[in-house]
Scaffold this active site. Sequence first.
Site, PDB file in Angstrom:
ATOM      1  N   HIS A  70      30.582  24.748  46.332  1.00  0.00           N
ATOM      2  CA  HIS A  70      30.644  25.994  47.087  1.00  0.00           C
ATOM      3  C   HIS A  70      29.363  26.191  47.905  1.00  0.00           C
ATOM      4  O   HIS A  70      29.418  26.641  49.058  1.00  0.00           O
ATOM      5  CB  HIS A  70      30.858  27.181  46.153  1.00  0.00           C
ATOM      6  CG  HIS A  70      32.269  27.386  45.722  1.00  0.00           C
ATOM      7  ND1 HIS A  70      32.780  26.827  44.577  1.00  0.00           N
ATOM      8  CD2 HIS A  70      33.297  28.087  46.288  1.00  0.00           C
ATOM      9  CE1 HIS A  70      34.057  27.189  44.437  1.00  0.00           C
ATOM     10  NE2 HIS A  70      34.393  27.950  45.470  1.00  0.00           N
ATOM     11  N   ASP A  75      38.773  31.337  50.119  1.00  0.00           N
ATOM     12  CA  ASP A  75      37.519  31.967  49.713  1.00  0.00           C
ATOM     13  C   ASP A  75      36.762  32.443  50.949  1.00  0.00           C
ATOM     14  O   ASP A  75      36.701  31.733  51.965  1.00  0.00           O
ATOM     15  CB  ASP A  75      36.610  30.980  48.978  1.00  0.00           C
ATOM     16  CG  ASP A  75      37.030  30.730  47.548  1.00  0.00           C
ATOM     17  OD1 ASP A  75      37.921  31.452  47.050  1.00  0.00           O
ATOM     18  OD2 ASP A  75      36.472  29.813  46.924  1.00  0.00           O
ATOM     19  N   HIS A  99      44.804  30.468  48.137  1.00  0.00           N
ATOM     20  CA  HIS A  99      43.898  31.483  48.662  1.00  0.00           C
ATOM     21  C   HIS A  99      42.767  30.855  49.469  1.00  0.00           C
ATOM     22  O   HIS A  99      42.456  29.668  49.333  1.00  0.00           O
ATOM     23  CB  HIS A  99      43.314  32.328  47.529  1.00  0.00           C
ATOM     24  CG  HIS A  99      42.452  31.562  46.577  1.00  0.00           C
ATOM     25  ND1 HIS A  99      42.959  30.886  45.493  1.00  0.00           N
ATOM     26  CD2 HIS A  99      41.104  31.348  46.559  1.00  0.00           C
ATOM     27  CE1 HIS A  99      41.970  30.293  44.845  1.00  0.00           C
ATOM     28  NE2 HIS A  99      40.832  30.556  45.477  1.00  0.00           N
ATOM     29  N   PHE A 116      41.457  31.816  36.473  1.00  0.00           N
ATOM     30  CA  PHE A 116      40.251  31.571  35.703  1.00  0.00           C
ATOM     31  C   PHE A 116      40.172  32.565  34.551  1.00  0.00           C
ATOM     32  O   PHE A 116      40.509  33.750  34.728  1.00  0.00           O
ATOM     33  CB  PHE A 116      39.016  31.725  36.587  1.00  0.00           C
ATOM     34  CG  PHE A 116      38.543  30.443  37.219  1.00  0.00           C
ATOM     35  CD1 PHE A 116      37.525  29.700  36.633  1.00  0.00           C
ATOM     36  CD2 PHE A 116      39.117  29.987  38.387  1.00  0.00           C
ATOM     37  CE1 PHE A 116      37.091  28.519  37.211  1.00  0.00           C
ATOM     38  CE2 PHE A 116      38.694  28.806  38.980  1.00  0.00           C
ATOM     39  CZ  PHE A 116      37.675  28.066  38.382  1.00  0.00           C
ATOM     40  N   HIS A 145      42.056  35.627  44.187  1.00  0.00           N
ATOM     41  CA  HIS A 145      42.005  34.185  43.942  1.00  0.00           C
ATOM     42  C   HIS A 145      43.243  33.677  43.207  1.00  0.00           C
ATOM     43  O   HIS A 145      43.303  32.501  42.842  1.00  0.00           O
ATOM     44  CB  HIS A 145      40.746  33.827  43.138  1.00  0.00           C
ATOM     45  CG  HIS A 145      39.476  34.187  43.831  1.00  0.00           C
ATOM     46  ND1 HIS A 145      38.816  33.324  44.676  1.00  0.00           N
ATOM     47  CD2 HIS A 145      38.745  35.323  43.812  1.00  0.00           C
ATOM     48  CE1 HIS A 145      37.728  33.915  45.141  1.00  0.00           C
ATOM     49  NE2 HIS A 145      37.669  35.132  44.643  1.00  0.00           N
ATOM     50  N   GLU A 171      42.141  26.868  48.272  1.00  0.00           N
ATOM     51  CA  GLU A 171      42.274  26.376  46.901  1.00  0.00           C
ATOM     52  C   GLU A 171      43.650  26.751  46.345  1.00  0.00           C
ATOM     53  O   GLU A 171      44.335  27.625  46.876  1.00  0.00           O
ATOM     54  CB  GLU A 171      41.167  26.968  46.021  1.00  0.00           C
ATOM     55  CG  GLU A 171      39.764  26.550  46.468  1.00  0.00           C
ATOM     56  CD  GLU A 171      38.650  27.317  45.803  1.00  0.00           C
ATOM     57  OE1 GLU A 171      37.559  26.746  45.636  1.00  0.00           O
ATOM     58  OE2 GLU A 171      38.838  28.519  45.466  1.00  0.00           O
ATOM     59  N   HIS A 209      32.136  35.141  48.542  1.00  0.00           N
ATOM     60  CA  HIS A 209      32.454  34.739  47.172  1.00  0.00           C
ATOM     61  C   HIS A 209      31.287  34.012  46.511  1.00  0.00           C
ATOM     62  O   HIS A 209      31.086  34.118  45.299  1.00  0.00           O
ATOM     63  CB  HIS A 209      33.695  33.847  47.185  1.00  0.00           C
ATOM     64  CG  HIS A 209      34.131  33.351  45.849  1.00  0.00           C
ATOM     65  ND1 HIS A 209      34.245  34.164  44.753  1.00  0.00           N
ATOM     66  CD2 HIS A 209      34.491  32.092  45.429  1.00  0.00           C
ATOM     67  CE1 HIS A 209      34.663  33.444  43.716  1.00  0.00           C
ATOM     68  NE2 HIS A 209      34.810  32.198  44.103  1.00  0.00           N
TER      69      HIS A 209
END
Length: 218
Positions: free
Chosen positions: A169, A64, A62, A28, A58, A181, A68
């Site tokens: 989420h 979460d 990974h 990201f 991340h 993810e 998170h």
Amino acid sequence: MSSSNVPPHPSARLWDISPTVAPEAPVFPGDEPYSLRWTAQLSPGYPVNLSAITMSPHVGAHADAPLHYANDAPAIDEVPLDTYLGRCRVIHAIGAAPLITVAHLQHAGQDLPPRVLVRCCERADTAWNPTFTAYAPEAIEWLAVRGVKLIGIDTPSVDPADSKALSSHQQLKRLDLRVLENLVLDDVPEGDYELIALPLKLQGACASPVRAVLREIQ
């Protein structure tokens, strides 16, 4: 007897569904990419190579942690491991965009195991793609009603890149689901497998890299 209690057949095939963690791995915007430096190297006076790494948890495949997306929620070292290990179904929703909906899942929704991974990419992205496919919150609820405890996806997030509400989420939080993810499901046929994707015991962390694999059920 559940599949997780049955010794694997010695010829059971493994699918590695983890991308390589490398400096060019997509992250990201603003997130910490992977980097490695050598702190010691083999030499006449030193018997081993030693390295140090810096990265967001991340990067790559990974898990979460609830932390998170919620304050005062468990960090990854506090999350039970059993959800990340056991029978799993891979469902193909290739081309689904911008969201995976219930309609993309219904064809494979009979007698779901507790873990579902959705393949929506023909080939997983190897560079940052801001228009990646995510989950519709309604699809997550549909899976949870059918006993699913962990969901996965072959894109960077269950929410769109530009989402501020992080509705999917928040749906995970409400339903107490776990998530994987950034998987790579390019060569995995639709069907049932054994999932092995244990997170590291990183104290206080909001996520952890996993070496996610699928093992053939025989």
